[in-house]
Enzyme design. Structure first.
Site, short mmCIF file in Angstrom:
data_model
loop_
_atom_site.label_atom_id
_atom_site.label_comp_id
_atom_site.label_asym_id
_atom_site.label_seq_id
_atom_site.Cartn_x
_atom_site.Cartn_y
_atom_site.Cartn_z
N ASN A 210 -87.50 6.29 34.32
CA ASN A 210 -88.40 6.55 35.84
C ASN A 210 -87.31 5.51 37.02
O ASN A 210 -86.19 5.11 36.87
CB ASN A 210 -89.26 6.18 35.82
CG ASN A 210 -90.02 4.70 35.96
OD1 ASN A 210 -89.30 3.92 36.43
ND2 ASN A 210 -90.47 4.00 34.73
N LYS A 288 -76.14 10.52 17.78
CA LYS A 288 -75.76 11.24 19.27
C LYS A 288 -76.47 12.48 18.92
O LYS A 288 -75.67 12.92 17.76
CB LYS A 288 -74.10 11.16 19.61
CG LYS A 288 -74.56 12.05 21.09
CD LYS A 288 -73.37 12.06 21.38
CE LYS A 288 -73.10 12.95 22.85
NZ LYS A 288 -72.19 12.96 23.99
#
Ligand code: C5P
Length: 401
Positions: A210, A288
């Site tokens: 955030n 990944k």
């Protein structure tokens, strides 16, 4: 409470009074540690100073034994107050110009503690424009002074330059220590502050995060430390340095933040200013996640632990004062009051972070302080001032005001 005085004894006939000063300070219950300059050692012996302080006397910047036992930086910080008596023209000049060629001057440059000087020198040296310039500079730098007095001098001349009497210096020290206590209302208390965002990994290169900058939480940690509290700052990844005087614990995820916060207990005060991610990915990928020519599977999320609620309801180590934050975009005060009850904390600092307020990542903040007793609406002010004001409120709470 016992205070620690670092006494720097410069070279001059008045150095003998440093012995009497040491005795007066020890009588008051203070611990005295002495630095004796090379010139000072021509007037008093290290042995007499050591006998009166009950500690070894520090003399040489390059003494390996001293450095291995206690470095000069540590020495300069190990006291509550640094006193220079006698403060010679030479020591004043060095300190005014930031010279650091020996242990005494290095200590004066390295210290983060208040400094009190008791000048002693020949009247012409005292009146010389150079000394008066240095005096003005040192005062501007925040150094306190006691004396010099006027009278007949050892050199036979008359005028200002006599070092203040030991009892007068001891009283000036009492006053300086008193002012110090007033400026450190949280001395003896410990605080835990969470700050910044958390990063919740999706795979080894991606994460959920955030926009929290950590500015407000870090400012609060700094203000608590400046008020004398022992502060542990548990911070998520931020781009700003930890304020001086706090112990920084860097974490990434909410779970790491909770573990670090619990390790910082017991604490008298907890301020949860971190923007903790509410959710994390149920099982972050070990490798990944590759583009597969079709949309990836939706991310399964699980709820993160609530650090504020955990601390507020801690069964045996609940901090005496637990403060949470509420970042809302509407019905700010109403939602914050509900949060106070839900989380079980004592205060909530609520702010409106709707887009356009510039609060998230900005330097200014408009907050409402919600307590069991009521609510205060603070005007818009820099985050540093919000921190100061919050710390004043905390100090008042602990003073029983
Ligand atoms: O529930 P909400 O995230 O709005 O609450 C904000 C307050 O709760 C802040 O003080 C924040 O630091 C704290 N909090 C926490 N752990 C979480 C979520 C929020 O400590 N997982």
């Amino acid at each position: 409470m016992t205070k620690r005085i670092l006494l720097i004894v410069g070279g001059g006939i008045a150095a003998y009074k440093a012995l009497e000063l040491t005795r007066a300070l020890r009588k008051r219950g203070h611990a005295v540690r002495a630095i004796l300059t090379r010139a000072g050692a021509e007037f008093v012996t290290p042995l007499s100073l050591a006998s009166l302080t009950g500690d070894k006397v520090y003399q040489d910047l390059f003494n390996l034994t001293d450095e291995s036992e206690m470095g000069h930086i540590e020495l300069s910080r190990s006291a509550d107050l640094v006193v220079v008596a006698p403060a010679t023209a030479d020591l004043m000049a060095k300190a005014a110009h930031g010279l650091a060629g020996d242990l005494a001057s290095t200590t004066l440059l390295a210290t983060d503690k208040p400094v009190l000087m008791a000048p002693a020198m020949n009247v012409r040296m005292w009146r010389h424009a150079a000394t008066q310039r240095n005096l003005a500079q040192l005062k501007a730098d925040g150094v306190g002074f006691v004396g010099p007095g006027e009278g007949e001098m050892a050199c036979g001349e008359f005028g200002p330059g006599r070092m203040a009497e030991p009892e007068a210096i001891a009283q000036a020290i009492d006053a300086a220590l008193g002012a110090l206590d007033a400026a450190r209302p949280l001395a003896g208390l410990s605080a835990l502050v969470t700050s910044g965002p958390t990063h919740e990994p999706i795979d080894p290169v991606r994460y959920i995060a955030n926009r929290s900058s950590g500015k407000q939480g870090h400012a609060i940690a700094g203000a608590l430390a400046a008020a004398g509290a022992r502060v542990t700052l548990v911070s998520g990844p931020v781009g700003i340095p930890a304020p001086s005087g706090v112990q920084l614990v860097s974490v990434e995820t909410a779970r790491e933040m909770l573990a670090a916060a619990e390790r910082a207990l017991p604490a008298d005060i907890a301020v949860c200013a971190a923007a903790v991610a509410d959710w994390r990915v149920a099982s972050d990928a070990a490798q990944k996640i590759k583009k597969a020519g079709h949309a990836p599977e939706p991310l399964a999320l699980v709820e993160n632990p609530d650090i504020l609620a955990t601390l507020s309801r801690h069964p045996f180590r609940r901090p005496r004062l637990v403060i949470g934050f509420a970042a809302e975009t509407e019905n700010v005060v109403e939602y914050a009051r509900a949060k106070l009850a839900r989380k079980g904390c004592d205060w909530i600092v609520a702010n409106d972070v709707s887009p356009g307020t510039g609060i998230m990542g900005g330097d200014s903040n408009t907050v409402h302080l919600i307590t069991a007793g009521g609510e205060e609406n603070w005007a818009a002010m820099p985050k540093g001032e919000v921190a100061q004001r919050l710390v004043s409120r905390i100090a008042a709470e602990f003073a029983g005001a």
